[in-house]
Design a protein around this motif. Structure first.
Motif, PDB file in Angstrom:
ATOM      1  N   ASP A  59       9.675  -2.702  -6.186  1.00  0.00           N
ATOM      2  CA  ASP A  59       8.239  -2.424  -6.309  1.00  0.00           C
ATOM      3  C   ASP A  59       7.462  -3.716  -6.565  1.00  0.00           C
ATOM      4  O   ASP A  59       6.425  -3.956  -5.951  1.00  0.00           O
ATOM      5  CB  ASP A  59       7.999  -1.404  -7.424  1.00  0.00           C
ATOM      6  N   CYS A  60       7.973  -4.570  -7.444  1.00  0.00           N
ATOM      7  CA  CYS A  60       7.296  -5.844  -7.734  1.00  0.00           C
ATOM      8  C   CYS A  60       7.253  -6.738  -6.495  1.00  0.00           C
ATOM      9  O   CYS A  60       6.223  -7.360  -6.216  1.00  0.00           O
ATOM     10  CB  CYS A  60       7.999  -6.565  -8.885  1.00  0.00           C
ATOM     11  N   VAL A  61       8.342  -6.799  -5.742  1.00  0.00           N
ATOM     12  CA  VAL A  61       8.375  -7.606  -4.519  1.00  0.00           C
ATOM     13  C   VAL A  61       7.351  -7.069  -3.518  1.00  0.00           C
ATOM     14  O   VAL A  61       6.557  -7.826  -2.949  1.00  0.00           O
ATOM     15  CB  VAL A  61       9.791  -7.643  -3.909  1.00  0.00           C
ATOM     16  N   HIS A  62       7.360  -5.766  -3.310  1.00  0.00           N
ATOM     17  CA  HIS A  62       6.423  -5.155  -2.361  1.00  0.00           C
ATOM     18  C   HIS A  62       4.975  -5.403  -2.783  1.00  0.00           C
ATOM     19  O   HIS A  62       4.127  -5.745  -1.952  1.00  0.00           O
ATOM     20  CB  HIS A  62       6.704  -3.662  -2.229  1.00  0.00           C
ATOM     21  N   ARG A  63       4.685  -5.238  -4.061  1.00  0.00           N
ATOM     22  CA  ARG A  63       3.316  -5.475  -4.538  1.00  0.00           C
ATOM     23  C   ARG A  63       2.921  -6.938  -4.374  1.00  0.00           C
ATOM     24  O   ARG A  63       1.781  -7.248  -4.018  1.00  0.00           O
ATOM     25  CB  ARG A  63       3.170  -5.010  -5.983  1.00  0.00           C
ATOM     26  N   ALA A  64       3.854  -7.854  -4.616  1.00  0.00           N
ATOM     27  CA  ALA A  64       3.557  -9.279  -4.401  1.00  0.00           C
ATOM     28  C   ALA A  64       3.265  -9.545  -2.932  1.00  0.00           C
ATOM     29  O   ALA A  64       2.441 -10.391  -2.592  1.00  0.00           O
ATOM     30  CB  ALA A  64       4.723 -10.139  -4.878  1.00  0.00           C
ATOM     31  N   PRO A  74      -2.612  -8.675   6.831  1.00  0.00           N
ATOM     32  CA  PRO A  74      -2.494  -7.323   6.260  1.00  0.00           C
ATOM     33  C   PRO A  74      -1.285  -6.617   6.880  1.00  0.00           C
ATOM     34  O   PRO A  74      -1.051  -6.715   8.087  1.00  0.00           O
ATOM     35  CB  PRO A  74      -3.793  -6.640   6.684  1.00  0.00           C
ATOM     36  N   ALA A  75      -0.480  -5.943   6.047  1.00  0.00           N
ATOM     37  CA  ALA A  75       0.752  -5.349   6.555  1.00  0.00           C
ATOM     38  C   ALA A  75       1.109  -4.096   5.769  1.00  0.00           C
ATOM     39  O   ALA A  75       0.803  -3.979   4.584  1.00  0.00           O
ATOM     40  CB  ALA A  75       1.882  -6.369   6.458  1.00  0.00           C
ATOM     41  N   ASP A  76       1.771  -3.166   6.468  1.00  0.00           N
ATOM     42  CA  ASP A  76       2.255  -1.919   5.864  1.00  0.00           C
ATOM     43  C   ASP A  76       3.773  -1.936   5.876  1.00  0.00           C
ATOM     44  O   ASP A  76       4.389  -2.295   6.895  1.00  0.00           O
ATOM     45  CB  ASP A  76       1.767  -0.710   6.670  1.00  0.00           C
ATOM     46  N   LEU A  77       4.381  -1.517   4.776  1.00  0.00           N
ATOM     47  CA  LEU A  77       5.836  -1.480   4.683  1.00  0.00           C
ATOM     48  C   LEU A  77       6.412  -0.545   5.741  1.00  0.00           C
ATOM     49  O   LEU A  77       6.009   0.611   5.853  1.00  0.00           O
ATOM     50  CB  LEU A  77       6.270  -1.025   3.286  1.00  0.00           C
ATOM     51  N   ALA A  78       7.352  -1.049   6.527  1.00  0.00           N
ATOM     52  CA  ALA A  78       8.032  -0.252   7.550  1.00  0.00           C
ATOM     53  C   ALA A  78       9.442   0.111   7.109  1.00  0.00           C
ATOM     54  O   ALA A  78       9.914   1.212   7.382  1.00  0.00           O
ATOM     55  CB  ALA A  78       8.081  -1.013   8.872  1.00  0.00           C
ATOM     56  N   ALA A  79      10.127  -0.826   6.414  1.00  0.00           N
ATOM     57  CA  ALA A  79      11.514  -0.556   6.015  1.00  0.00           C
ATOM     58  C   ALA A  79      11.967  -1.534   4.947  1.00  0.00           C
ATOM     59  O   ALA A  79      11.555  -2.692   4.937  1.00  0.00           O
ATOM     60  CB  ALA A  79      12.434  -0.671   7.217  1.00  0.00           C
ATOM     61  N   ILE A 130       2.063  -4.666  11.178  1.00  0.00           N
ATOM     62  CA  ILE A 130       0.676  -5.115  11.078  1.00  0.00           C
ATOM     63  C   ILE A 130      -0.191  -3.962  11.575  1.00  0.00           C
ATOM     64  O   ILE A 130       0.008  -3.484  12.691  1.00  0.00           O
ATOM     65  CB  ILE A 130       0.447  -6.402  11.897  1.00  0.00           C
ATOM     66  N   PRO A 131      -1.138  -3.469  10.741  1.00  0.00           N
ATOM     67  CA  PRO A 131      -1.983  -2.354  11.173  1.00  0.00           C
ATOM     68  C   PRO A 131      -2.664  -2.651  12.505  1.00  0.00           C
ATOM     69  O   PRO A 131      -3.127  -3.766  12.740  1.00  0.00           O
ATOM     70  CB  PRO A 131      -3.004  -2.217  10.051  1.00  0.00           C
ATOM     71  N   GLY A 132      -2.662  -1.655  13.377  1.00  0.00           N
ATOM     72  CA  GLY A 132      -3.260  -1.828  14.690  1.00  0.00           C
ATOM     73  C   GLY A 132      -2.325  -2.466  15.691  1.00  0.00           C
ATOM     74  O   GLY A 132      -2.678  -2.621  16.857  1.00  0.00           O
ATOM     75  N   GLY A 133      -1.113  -2.847  15.222  1.00  0.00           N
ATOM     76  CA  GLY A 133      -0.131  -3.448  16.128  1.00  0.00           C
ATOM     77  C   GLY A 133       0.514  -2.390  17.014  1.00  0.00           C
ATOM     78  O   GLY A 133       0.233  -1.200  16.917  1.00  0.00           O
TER      79      GLY A 133
END
Length: 135
Positions: A59-64, A74-79, A130-133
């Motif tokens: 969680d800390c890594v993802h939030r960083a 800007p990016a959304d977690l995929a895996a 990447i959103p919109g990718g």
């Protein structure tokens, strides 16, 4: 550059993430989190020898990576591609986080390491869209 992300996060960890900076190419990010003994996840995990759960390190890594300009875009977690935990994170520790980014055909890959004053605590690989990718 130091950015502190505060407020009540949606995940299990209440610690603020401090994004300390990125290299000139924007591909290496450093951050840290102070893991207080009052983190709710310590209650009962393990009685008489509290250890910060691995999912909380993730969680800390993802939030960083996603808060306070940690990612190069800007990016959304995929895996969560992989996670290896090699040392305990204890109440009162400072968790140092290093994120190494590279672009892939599907978005971004983040190779991260975390450490405390006792040494490395985890190696994590996360994939982001990447959103919109197109991925």
């Amino acid at each position: 550059m130091t950015v502190t992300v505060t407020g009540r996060p949606a995940g299990p960890v209440r610690a603020a993430i401090e994004v300390l900076g990125r290299d000139e190419n924007g591909l290496v990010t450093t951050a840290r989190a102070h893991i207080a003994a009052t983190e709710p996840v310590f209650a009962g995990h393990y009685p008489h020898f509290a250890i910060f759960p691995g999912v909380c390190v993730l969680d800390c890594v993802h939030r960083a990576a996603t808060e306070g300009e940690g990612a190069p875009a800007p990016a959304d977690l995929a895996a969560v591609a992989s996670a290896r935990f090699s040392g305990a994170v204890l109440p009162g520790d400072t968790l140092d986080i290093t994120l190494r980014w590279r672009r892939t055909e599907h978005g971004l890959r983040c190779d991260a390491t975390t450490a405390t004053r006792r040494g490395k605590s985890a190696t994590v690989r996360l994939n982001y869209r990447i959103p919109g990718g197109t991925s």
